[in-house]
Design a protein around this motif. Structure first.
Motif, mmCIF file in Angstrom:
data_model
loop_
_atom_site.group_PDB
_atom_site.id
_atom_site.type_symbol
_atom_site.label_atom_id
_atom_site.label_comp_id
_atom_site.label_asym_id
_atom_site.label_seq_id
_atom_site.Cartn_x
_atom_site.Cartn_y
_atom_site.Cartn_z
ATOM 1 N N HIS A 169 -14.219 19.196 3.810
ATOM 2 C CA HIS A 169 -15.616 18.777 3.636
ATOM 3 C C HIS A 169 -15.967 17.648 4.607
ATOM 4 N N LYS A 170 -15.075 16.653 4.666
ATOM 5 C CA LYS A 170 -15.305 15.477 5.530
ATOM 6 C C LYS A 170 -15.285 15.871 7.010
ATOM 7 N N HIS A 171 -14.319 16.697 7.396
ATOM 8 C CA HIS A 171 -14.141 16.990 8.819
ATOM 9 C C HIS A 171 -15.200 17.949 9.359
ATOM 10 N N VAL A 172 -15.639 18.900 8.542
ATOM 11 C CA VAL A 172 -16.744 19.767 8.982
ATOM 12 C C VAL A 172 -17.985 18.894 9.191
ATOM 13 N N VAL A 230 -9.480 2.215 13.745
ATOM 14 C CA VAL A 230 -8.771 1.109 13.107
ATOM 15 C C VAL A 230 -7.862 1.654 11.998
ATOM 16 N N GLU A 231 -6.638 1.168 11.989
ATOM 17 C CA GLU A 231 -5.673 1.585 10.962
ATOM 18 C C GLU A 231 -4.857 0.358 10.573
ATOM 19 N N ALA A 232 -4.689 0.163 9.252
ATOM 20 C CA ALA A 232 -4.002 -1.040 8.770
ATOM 21 C C ALA A 232 -2.494 -0.968 8.977
ATOM 22 N N LEU A 233 -1.900 0.193 8.804
ATOM 23 C CA LEU A 233 -0.443 0.291 8.867
ATOM 24 C C LEU A 233 0.028 0.504 10.301
ATOM 25 N N MET A 283 0.845 -1.196 0.000
ATOM 26 C CA MET A 283 0.000 0.000 0.000
ATOM 27 C C MET A 283 0.886 1.255 0.000
ATOM 28 N N LYS A 284 0.697 2.094 -1.014
ATOM 29 C CA LYS A 284 1.531 3.292 -1.127
ATOM 30 C C LYS A 284 0.880 4.507 -0.471
ATOM 31 N N GLY A 311 -5.268 -3.131 12.036
ATOM 32 C CA GLY A 311 -5.895 -4.229 11.300
ATOM 33 C C GLY A 311 -6.736 -3.718 10.154
ATOM 34 N N ASP A 312 -7.593 -4.599 9.667
ATOM 35 C CA ASP A 312 -8.446 -4.255 8.532
ATOM 36 C C ASP A 312 -9.762 -3.658 9.042
ATOM 37 N N GLY A 313 -9.984 -2.412 8.671
ATOM 38 C CA GLY A 313 -11.166 -1.694 9.155
ATOM 39 C C GLY A 313 -12.468 -2.368 8.766
ATOM 40 N N PHE A 314 -12.527 -2.949 7.574
ATOM 41 C CA PHE A 314 -13.777 -3.596 7.143
ATOM 42 C C PHE A 314 -14.066 -4.816 8.016
ATOM 43 N N PRO A 319 -5.600 18.562 12.193
ATOM 44 C CA PRO A 319 -6.183 17.373 12.837
ATOM 45 C C PRO A 319 -6.845 16.437 11.837
ATOM 46 N N GLY A 320 -6.551 15.160 11.955
ATOM 47 C CA GLY A 320 -7.293 14.148 11.204
ATOM 48 C C GLY A 320 -8.606 13.856 11.918
ATOM 49 N N SER A 321 -9.423 13.049 11.284
ATOM 50 C CA SER A 321 -10.730 12.747 11.871
ATOM 51 C C SER A 321 -10.632 12.087 13.252
ATOM 52 N N PRO A 322 -9.650 11.195 13.509
ATOM 53 C CA PRO A 322 -9.607 10.583 14.851
ATOM 54 C C PRO A 322 -9.363 11.612 15.954
ATOM 55 N N ILE A 373 -16.353 5.636 7.496
ATOM 56 C CA ILE A 373 -15.624 4.738 6.588
ATOM 57 C C ILE A 373 -14.923 5.608 5.548
ATOM 58 N N ASP A 374 -13.593 5.600 5.594
ATOM 59 C CA ASP A 374 -12.829 6.568 4.793
ATOM 60 C C ASP A 374 -11.589 5.897 4.192
ATOM 61 N N PRO A 375 -11.794 4.928 3.302
ATOM 62 C CA PRO A 375 -10.644 4.203 2.745
ATOM 63 C C PRO A 375 -9.861 5.046 1.741
ATOM 64 N N LEU A 409 -16.874 4.732 15.705
ATOM 65 C CA LEU A 409 -16.045 3.698 15.082
ATOM 66 C C LEU A 409 -15.514 4.229 13.758
ATOM 67 N N GLU A 410 -14.194 4.244 13.648
ATOM 68 C CA GLU A 410 -13.591 4.722 12.396
ATOM 69 C C GLU A 410 -12.771 3.582 11.801
ATOM 70 N N THR A 411 -13.097 3.207 10.567
ATOM 71 C CA THR A 411 -12.485 2.004 9.984
ATOM 72 C C THR A 411 -11.116 2.280 9.347
ATOM 73 N N HIS A 412 -10.855 3.523 8.958
ATOM 74 C CA HIS A 412 -9.605 3.876 8.270
ATOM 75 C C HIS A 412 -9.097 5.179 8.881
ATOM 76 N N ALA A 413 -8.305 5.055 9.956
ATOM 77 C CA ALA A 413 -8.098 6.220 10.826
ATOM 78 C C ALA A 413 -6.961 7.146 10.400
ATOM 79 N N GLY A 414 -5.883 6.597 9.842
ATOM 80 C CA GLY A 414 -4.731 7.453 9.555
ATOM 81 C C GLY A 414 -3.970 7.791 10.830
ATOM 82 N N ARG A 415 -3.090 8.807 10.782
ATOM 83 C CA ARG A 415 -2.186 9.073 11.907
ATOM 84 C C ARG A 415 -2.681 10.142 12.880
HETATM 85 C C1 LIG Z 1 -7.984 8.489 3.745
HETATM 86 S S1 LIG Z 1 -6.894 7.918 4.975
HETATM 87 C C2 LIG Z 1 -7.765 8.216 6.464
HETATM 88 C C3 LIG Z 1 -7.851 9.646 6.860
HETATM 89 C C4 LIG Z 1 -8.600 9.907 8.135
HETATM 90 N N1 LIG Z 1 -9.887 9.238 8.140
HETATM 91 C C5 LIG Z 1 -8.795 11.384 8.333
HETATM 92 O O1 LIG Z 1 -9.764 11.940 7.797
HETATM 93 O O2 LIG Z 1 -8.000 11.996 9.037
HETATM 94 C C6 LIG Z 1 -7.033 6.184 4.824
HETATM 95 C C7 LIG Z 1 -6.217 5.403 5.824
HETATM 96 O O3 LIG Z 1 -6.626 4.033 5.766
HETATM 97 C C8 LIG Z 1 -5.517 3.194 5.966
HETATM 98 N N2 LIG Z 1 -5.925 1.889 5.415
HETATM 99 C C9 LIG Z 1 -5.814 1.404 4.165
HETATM 100 N N3 LIG Z 1 -6.424 0.213 4.054
HETATM 101 C C10 LIG Z 1 -6.952 -0.069 5.275
HETATM 102 C C11 LIG Z 1 -7.745 -1.129 5.793
HETATM 103 N N4 LIG Z 1 -8.127 -2.159 5.040
HETATM 104 N N5 LIG Z 1 -8.124 -1.058 7.091
HETATM 105 C C12 LIG Z 1 -7.777 -0.022 7.875
HETATM 106 N N6 LIG Z 1 -7.036 1.019 7.430
HETATM 107 C C13 LIG Z 1 -6.649 1.009 6.150
HETATM 108 C C14 LIG Z 1 -4.390 3.908 5.261
HETATM 109 O O4 LIG Z 1 -3.134 3.502 5.778
HETATM 110 C C15 LIG Z 1 -4.710 5.379 5.578
HETATM 111 O O5 LIG Z 1 -4.052 5.785 6.751
#
Ligand SMILES: C[S@@+](CC[C@H](N)C(=O)[O-])C[C@H]1O[C@@H](n2cnc3c(N)ncnc32)[C@H](O)[C@@H]1O
Length: 280
Positions: free
Chosen positions: A16-19, A113-116, A1-2, A139-142, A94-97, A160-162, A38-44
Motif C-alpha cells: 500500500h505504502k510503496h504503490v 535518514v536511518e537511526a540504526l 529498539m527491537k 540519526g533521528d529522522g524527526f 525493494p524498500g521505499s529508499p 515519514i514511516d516510523p 526526504l525520508e525520515t525512517h529509511a530502513g535497509r
Molecule cells: C518501518 S521501517 C522503514 C521502512 C521503509 N520506510 C520502507 O518502506 O522500506 C522504520 C525504520 O525506522 C528506523 N528508525 C526507528 N527510529 C528512528 C528514528 N528516530 N529516526 C530514524 N530512523 C528510525 C528503524 O530502524 C527502521 O529501519
C-alpha cells in the motif's frame, strides 16, 4: 529498539505504502523543476524475502499471482521486477529508499535518514548503482526534518514511516513533526504511514492532526481485518498532506483494485477520503 523491518517487508502495508509512494513521485515529476525526496525512517533499502517471507505471502506475493490493470499497480510490479533482475534473485524486495532513489531524476535530490548504523550501512550497499544524488544520514529522522527543510529546491516529498514500536509516542512525534515540516515548507508534500490496529485510536489521532492543519490532506486506508480485531495489524493508513492534483481520483481507481488483488473480503475494506482541515 527491537524493530527490524525485514520481518514485515513486502507485507500488505508495504505494498500500500510503496504503490502510493511511486504514484506521488510520478505526479510530482510531471513538473520539470527538481525536488527533494526526504525520508525520515529509511530502513535497509532492499530485503531478501527468502530469509523472512511470512508476511509478504499476504502482500507482494498475492499481487504477483493475479493480473493487475491499474497503471499504478503495474508500475510498482515493474519496479519490483527491475530490482530482482538487477540483483539476480526472485526473492528481493525493494524498500521505499530504493524505489524512490531509482526514480529520482538528475535535477532531484534525496536524503534518507536511518537511526540504526547497521541498517544505514546496509542501505548504502543496497542503493549502490541507484545512489546517484542521494545522501544517507544516520540519526533521528524527526530531528533531520528540521535540519533539511526548507530545501533549496523549494519542492519536497517527505515520507515519514516510523516503526510505531512505542505507538503513542511515535504518533505524537509524527503529529509534531508534520507541523514542523509544514512550518518550514508549507507546500511540501508529506506522506505519513500509520498502522491501523484500532480504528478508534487512529480516528482520534487524525482528528487531532486535522485540528492543527490548514492544508489540504487525503487519507488512504486499507484494512484486511475488522478494524478492532486482535491481530497485530488490521490495516494500513497513509495521510498525504498537500496531495498532488487528481491524486484522489487516481487513488479511488487503484486502491479498490489493490484491495481485491490482496484478497480482501467483506471483513475488510478500503477508502480514500479528504481530511477536512479545521482551520481551512
Ligand atoms: C518501518 S521501517 C522503514 C521502512 C521503509 N520506510 C520502507 O518502506 O522500506 C522504520 C525504520 O525506522 C528506523 N528508525 C526507528 N527510529 C528512528 C528514528 N528516530 N529516526 C530514524 N530512523 C528510525 C528503524 O530502524 C527502521 O529501519
Amino acid at each position: 529498539m527491537k524493530y527490524r523491518h525485514a520481518h514485515h517487508a513486502g507485507n500488505f502495508a508495504d505494498v500500500h505504502k510503496h504503490v502510493t509512494l511511486l504514484a506521488l513521485l510520478a505526479a510530482l515529476q510531471r513538473k520539470e523543476k527538481g525536488l527533494l525526496y526526504l525520508e525520515t525512517h529509511a530502513g535497509r533499502g532492499v530485503y531478501d524475502l527468502g530469509e523472512s517471507a511470512a508476511e509478504s505471502r499476504a502482500g507482494i506475493a498475492r499481487l504477483e499471482a493475479v493480473a493487475c490493470e491499474a497503471p499504478e499497480l503495474r508500475h510498482y510490479l515493474d519496479r519490483v521486477a527491475q530490482l530482482r533482475r538487477a540483483g539476480g534473485s526472485k526473492h528481493l524486495y525493494p524498500g521505499s529508499p530504493w524505489l524512490a532513489a531509482s526514480a529520482l531524476r538528475a535535477q532531484d535530490r534525496g536524503v534518507l535518514v536511518e537511526a540504526l548504523a547497521e541498517e544505514a550501512r546496509a542501505l548504502e550497499r543496497a542503493l549502490g548503482p541507484v545512489a546517484g544524488r542521494v545522501r544517507i544520514e544516520t540519526g533521528d529522522g524527526f530531528a533531520r526534518l528540521r535540519a533539511e527543510l526548507p530545501p533549496v529546491e523549494r519542492r519536497a516529498l517527505i515520507l515519514i514511516d516510523p516503526p510505531y514500536e512505542q505507538t503513542r509516542e511515535d504518533f505524537e512525534r509524527v503529529r509534531i513533526g508534520l507541523a514542523e515540516a509544514l512550518r518550514r515548507l508549507a507546500t511540501g508534500v508529506v506522506a505519513i504511514w500509520y498502522p491501523i490496529k484500532h480504528a478508534r485510536d487512529t480516528d482520534r489521532w487524525l482528528e487531532a492532526v486535522a485540528r492543527e492543519l490548514d492544508r489540504e490532506a487525503l487519507v488512504s486506508q486499507l484494512w484486511l481485518h475488522p478494524c478492532d480485531s486482535r491481530v497485530a495489524l488490521n490495516g494500513s493508513g497513509l495521510l498525504i498532506v498537500n496531495p498532488p492534483y487528481q491524486l484522489d481520483e487516481r487513488m479511488s481507481q487503484w486502491l479498490p483494485e489493490l484491495y481485491r488483488c490482496l484478497g480482501g473480503t467483506a471483513q475488510g475494506g478500503c477508502a480514500v477520503q479528504p481530511l477536512t482541515p479545521a482551520r481551512a
